[in-house]
Write an enzyme that holds these catalytic residues in place. Structure first.
Site, PDB file in Angstrom:
ATOM      1  N   ILE A  40       0.844  -1.197   0.000  1.00 29.98           N
ATOM      2  CA  ILE A  40       0.000   0.000   0.000  1.00 29.98           C
ATOM      3  C   ILE A  40       0.882   1.251   0.000  1.00 29.98           C
ATOM      4  CG2 ILE A  40      -1.642   1.343   1.393  1.00 29.98           C
ATOM      5  CD1 ILE A  40      -2.894  -1.347   2.285  1.00 29.98           C
ATOM      6  N   ASN A 115       1.389   5.193   7.642  1.00 30.37           N
ATOM      7  CA  ASN A 115       0.802   3.956   7.127  1.00 30.37           C
ATOM      8  C   ASN A 115       1.484   2.688   7.627  1.00 30.37           C
ATOM      9  OD1 ASN A 115      -0.455   2.237   4.869  1.00 30.37           O
ATOM     10  ND2 ASN A 115       1.721   2.202   4.307  1.00 30.37           N
ATOM     11  N   SER A 168      -8.240   0.563   9.600  1.00 31.91           N
ATOM     12  CA  SER A 168      -8.598  -0.735   9.026  1.00 31.91           C
ATOM     13  C   SER A 168     -10.062  -1.014   9.336  1.00 31.91           C
ATOM     14  CB  SER A 168      -7.738  -1.844   9.653  1.00 31.91           C
ATOM     15  OG  SER A 168      -8.249  -3.117   9.323  1.00 31.91           O
ATOM     16  N   TYR A 187      -4.445  -5.941  16.972  1.00 28.07           N
ATOM     17  CA  TYR A 187      -4.451  -5.164  15.720  1.00 28.07           C
ATOM     18  C   TYR A 187      -5.711  -4.295  15.650  1.00 28.07           C
ATOM     19  CZ  TYR A 187      -4.471  -4.291  10.665  1.00 28.07           C
ATOM     20  OH  TYR A 187      -4.493  -3.694   9.428  1.00 28.07           O
ATOM     21  N   LYS A 191      -6.054  -0.132  15.612  1.00 23.51           N
ATOM     22  CA  LYS A 191      -6.632   0.586  14.474  1.00 23.51           C
ATOM     23  C   LYS A 191      -7.810   1.451  14.925  1.00 23.51           C
ATOM     24  CE  LYS A 191      -3.769  -0.733  11.257  1.00 23.51           C
ATOM     25  NZ  LYS A 191      -2.860   0.225  10.604  1.00 23.51           N
TER      26      LYS A 191
HETATM   27  P1  NAD Z   1       2.959  -4.505   4.175  1.00 22.35           P
HETATM   28  O1  NAD Z   1       3.422  -5.500   5.172  1.00 22.35           O
HETATM   29  O2  NAD Z   1       3.226  -4.756   2.734  1.00 22.35           O
HETATM   30  O3  NAD Z   1       3.514  -3.067   4.549  1.00 22.35           O
HETATM   31  C1  NAD Z   1       3.720  -2.633   5.869  1.00 22.35           C
HETATM   32  C2  NAD Z   1       5.068  -1.948   5.918  1.00 22.35           C
HETATM   33  O4  NAD Z   1       5.238  -1.390   7.236  1.00 22.35           O
HETATM   34  C3  NAD Z   1       6.235  -2.917   5.673  1.00 22.35           C
HETATM   35  O5  NAD Z   1       7.041  -2.469   4.607  1.00 22.35           O
HETATM   36  C4  NAD Z   1       6.979  -2.924   6.985  1.00 22.35           C
HETATM   37  O6  NAD Z   1       8.394  -3.057   6.857  1.00 22.35           O
HETATM   38  C5  NAD Z   1       6.610  -1.554   7.550  1.00 22.35           C
HETATM   39  N1  NAD Z   1       6.845  -1.536   8.989  1.00 22.35           N
HETATM   40  C6  NAD Z   1       6.499  -2.475   9.894  1.00 22.35           C
HETATM   41  N2  NAD Z   1       6.961  -2.144  11.105  1.00 22.35           N
HETATM   42  C7  NAD Z   1       7.617  -0.965  10.963  1.00 22.35           C
HETATM   43  C8  NAD Z   1       8.320  -0.141  11.852  1.00 22.35           C
HETATM   44  N3  NAD Z   1       8.450  -0.447  13.152  1.00 22.35           N
HETATM   45  N4  NAD Z   1       8.889   0.989  11.361  1.00 22.35           N
HETATM   46  C9  NAD Z   1       8.781   1.307  10.049  1.00 22.35           C
HETATM   47  N5  NAD Z   1       8.113   0.554   9.157  1.00 22.35           N
HETATM   48  C10 NAD Z   1       7.548  -0.579   9.615  1.00 22.35           C
HETATM   49  O7  NAD Z   1       1.402  -4.366   4.388  1.00 22.35           O
HETATM   50  P2  NAD Z   1       0.364  -3.321   3.805  1.00 22.35           P
HETATM   51  O8  NAD Z   1      -0.857  -4.093   3.567  1.00 22.35           O
HETATM   52  O9  NAD Z   1       0.944  -2.503   2.731  1.00 22.35           O
HETATM   53  O10 NAD Z   1       0.115  -2.448   5.109  1.00 22.35           O
HETATM   54  C11 NAD Z   1       0.113  -1.036   5.137  1.00 22.35           C
HETATM   55  C12 NAD Z   1      -0.875  -0.584   6.189  1.00 22.35           C
HETATM   56  O11 NAD Z   1      -2.191  -0.953   5.773  1.00 22.35           O
HETATM   57  C13 NAD Z   1      -0.682  -1.199   7.569  1.00 22.35           C
HETATM   58  O12 NAD Z   1      -0.895  -0.208   8.563  1.00 22.35           O
HETATM   59  C14 NAD Z   1      -1.786  -2.230   7.633  1.00 22.35           C
HETATM   60  O13 NAD Z   1      -2.187  -2.491   8.955  1.00 22.35           O
HETATM   61  C15 NAD Z   1      -2.869  -1.525   6.850  1.00 22.35           C
HETATM   62  N6  NAD Z   1      -3.950  -2.363   6.350  1.00 22.35           N
HETATM   63  C16 NAD Z   1      -3.690  -3.330   5.427  1.00 22.35           C
HETATM   64  C17 NAD Z   1      -4.745  -4.100   4.950  1.00 22.35           C
HETATM   65  C18 NAD Z   1      -4.540  -5.176   3.914  1.00 22.35           C
HETATM   66  O14 NAD Z   1      -5.475  -5.936   3.645  1.00 22.35           O
HETATM   67  N7  NAD Z   1      -3.376  -5.274   3.298  1.00 22.35           N
HETATM   68  C19 NAD Z   1      -6.041  -3.877   5.434  1.00 22.35           C
HETATM   69  C20 NAD Z   1      -6.254  -2.875   6.372  1.00 22.35           C
HETATM   70  C21 NAD Z   1      -5.208  -2.118   6.819  1.00 22.35           C
END
Ligand code: NAD
Length: 281
Positions: A40, A115, A168, A187, A191
């Site tokens: 994302i 994010n 989320s 989680y 959120k």
């Molecule tokens: P992803 O795992 O691809 O990306 C998350 C990123 O956050 C990773 O690159 C990771 O290295 C980084 N991260 C984790 N801990 C960290 C830290 N301590 N410091 C800096 N960076 C850190 O997943 P995504 O789906 O792209 O998630 C992005 C956001 O979207 C998150 O907050 C996730 O909770 C939220 N989200 C995702 C979904 C989904 O279905 N993918 C749904 C709802 C919410």
């Protein structure tokens, strides 16, 4: 009788220099995206770069090499300045260093996408305390600290801006998977906190011209699911989703450009679901 015509022109579209499409441009703005190595985050950063912004890609220091390669790719493709900065958003010292690096590398910050987040395994009623704490540290304290440095820079530099947080659907409801709650208890709690933090900032920062909004993704095929989901699990997850499919990362780009841009100048304190209809149930 007061005359409000100057304050609220009824037909701004008649002005020679008015363009609603122009208001979606991010040209001249500087921004950063946390979690930018993830699906994302990197898609959002690419959208902002395409819309004309200079962007800092922020993720864990261990991912710096990957970030640098993404930054070079986006700079080449979109002709803007894209830089890579390593930061652990759960570490106050690392976030303080991020603030300095952002000012040094970009000059200022007008837009920020807070994010970064994790959804750890076995996150249910018997979750051990250390896992609970880790989720809070990254998802909630990380959003708090990175949001704080963003609006501090905006206020110190005496200009407005736009903050966007990633909440989320799990922050709004207990996700039902086959009659049981989805294994994402801490989680969900973090959120829900992110959504309320977003709203608090909207009220507190409006006098500074800073807007604060959240997005609420449902199921996004961001890369985190990888090869770990079977066809049956995929279908089970989507039973509560009217669209019956995951979103692609690029389907979030339009909303993220809108919320960052002047096209959303009266939008603050919102949390927009982008969830294929999941929250209708
Ligand atoms: P992803 O795992 O691809 O990306 C998350 C990123 O956050 C990773 O690159 C990771 O290295 C980084 N991260 C984790 N801990 C960290 C830290 N301590 N410091 C800096 N960076 C850190 O997943 P995504 O789906 O792209 O998630 C992005 C956001 O979207 C998150 O907050 C996730 O909770 C939220 N989200 C995702 C979904 C989904 O279905 N993918 C749904 C709802 C919410």
């Amino acid at each position: 009788m007061a005359n409000f015509d100057d304050r609220y022109p009824l037909d701004k579209w008649r002005d020679a220099d008015h363009s609603v499409m122009g208001e979606f441009s991010l040209a001249g703005k500087k921004g950063f995206v946390t979690g930018a190595a993830g699906g994302i985050g990197r898609s959002a950063a690419a959208a902002w770069a395409e819309a004309g912004a200079d962007v800092a890609l922020v993720d864990l220091p261990a991912k710096l090499e990957q970030l640098e390669s993404l930054a070079a790719e986006m700079s080449d493709k979109y002709g803007v300045n894209v830089v890579a900065i390593g930061c652990d958003v759960s570490d106050p010292n690392s976030v303080a260093e991020l603030k300095t690096a952002l000012v040094n590398r970009l000059g200022t910050v007008d837009i920020a996408f807070l994010n970064a987040g994790v959804c750890l395994m076995d996150d249910s009623i018997d979750i051990p305390f250390d896992k609970w704490q880790k989720t809070l540290d990254i998802n909630l304290s990380g959003a708090f600290m990175t949001g704080q440095i963003a609006h501090q820079i905006m206020r110190e530099h005496k200009h407005g801006g736009s903050l966007i947080f990633t909440s989320s659907t799990a922050g709004h409801t207990v996700l039902n998977m086959g009659g049981f709650p989805a294994p994402n208890m801490s989680y969900s709690v973090t959120k829900a906190g992110v959504t309320r933090y977003t709203q608090y900032l909207a009220a507190a920062l409006a006098p500074y011209g800073i807007r604060s909004n959240a997005i609420t993704p449902g199921y996004i095929w961001s890369g985190i699911f990888g090869d770990s989901v079977t066809e049956e699990e995929h279908d089970a997850m989507l039973q509560m989703v009217p669209e019956r499919r995951f979103a692609r990362n690029d389907e979030l780009q339009g909303l993220l450009v809108f919320l960052a841009s002047d096209a959303s100048s009266y939008v603050t304190g919102t949390d927009t679901p982008i969830d294929g209809g999941l929250l209708v149930y």
